[in-house]
Design a protein around this motif. Structure first.
Motif, PDB file in Angstrom:
ATOM      1  N   SER A  35     -21.415  33.636  30.277  1.00 43.58           N
ATOM      2  CA  SER A  35     -22.355  32.640  30.816  1.00 43.58           C
ATOM      3  C   SER A  35     -22.196  32.437  32.311  1.00 43.58           C
ATOM      4  O   SER A  35     -23.166  32.189  33.017  1.00 43.58           O
ATOM      5  CB  SER A  35     -22.165  31.288  30.121  1.00 43.58           C
ATOM      6  N   HIS A  66     -25.110  35.031  25.641  1.00 45.73           N
ATOM      7  CA  HIS A  66     -24.540  34.022  26.539  1.00 45.73           C
ATOM      8  C   HIS A  66     -24.808  34.384  28.000  1.00 45.73           C
ATOM      9  O   HIS A  66     -25.089  33.505  28.811  1.00 45.73           O
ATOM     10  CB  HIS A  66     -23.043  33.846  26.279  1.00 45.73           C
ATOM     11  N   GLY A  70     -27.010  32.192  30.638  1.00 50.83           N
ATOM     12  CA  GLY A  70     -26.495  31.820  31.954  1.00 50.83           C
ATOM     13  C   GLY A  70     -27.232  32.474  33.108  1.00 50.83           C
ATOM     14  O   GLY A  70     -26.873  32.300  34.265  1.00 50.83           O
TER      15      GLY A  70
END
Length: 157
Positions: A35, A66, A70
């Motif tokens: 992220s 993830h 992000g």
């Protein structure tokens, strides 16, 4: 005929641990690194254990998902290069491309599509990435998800 006997006093291969707890990978750290775009940490961990690429959190999200969440384009590219499955679906049936379109992240959509993301995988509610893209005011997003190289707009003849 001689019967074989098993000695249960010594540990078998089934009783041996893969490694002690200090060698186990904290998957929460892996998801956070994805992220946050920590490519050095991810690279080191994945080289040690490539199966981490397909590990899922409680919602079925992989490190690639993830990284998409992000908005980490370099991390997305790294994970794909290392062998992450681009079309894995989470517990809701969403792919990485779905997540990128829900975020309105054009750069991520382009990168995923160029690397083989399928645009025709519906989530569990039957929504395609295109559905999310049409809610995005940036019409370039719609053009990318429909496979057009540019947005031609409506034809008003």
């Amino acid at each position: 005929m001689r019967q074989a006997t098993m000695d249960f006093s010594t540990p078998s291969v089934f009783d041996q641990q893969k490694g002690d707890s200090s060698e186990e990978v904290d998957l929460t750290m892996v998801y956070q690194a994805a992220s946050n775009g920590d490519v050095n940490a991810l690279t080191a961990v994945i080289r040690e254990d490539p199966s981490i690429l397909e590990c899922c959190d409680s919602e079925g999200c992989t490190p690639l998902m993830h990284a998409v969440s992000g908005r980490q384009v370099d991390t997305v590219k790294l994970l794909l290069k290392m062998g992450a499955n681009i079309n894995t679906q989470d517990a809701y049936g969403r792919t990485s491309l779905c997540l990128a379109t829900y975020l309105g992240w054009l750069e991520g959509c382009v990168s995923l599509l160029r690397n083989g993301a399928k645009h025709n995988i519906p989530d569990k509610n039957g929504r395609l990435p295109l559905h999310a893209a049409t809610a995005e005011p940036d019409v370039r997003q719609v053009a990318r998800c429909t496979g057009r190289s540019s947005w031609e707009g409506p034809h008003l003849d």
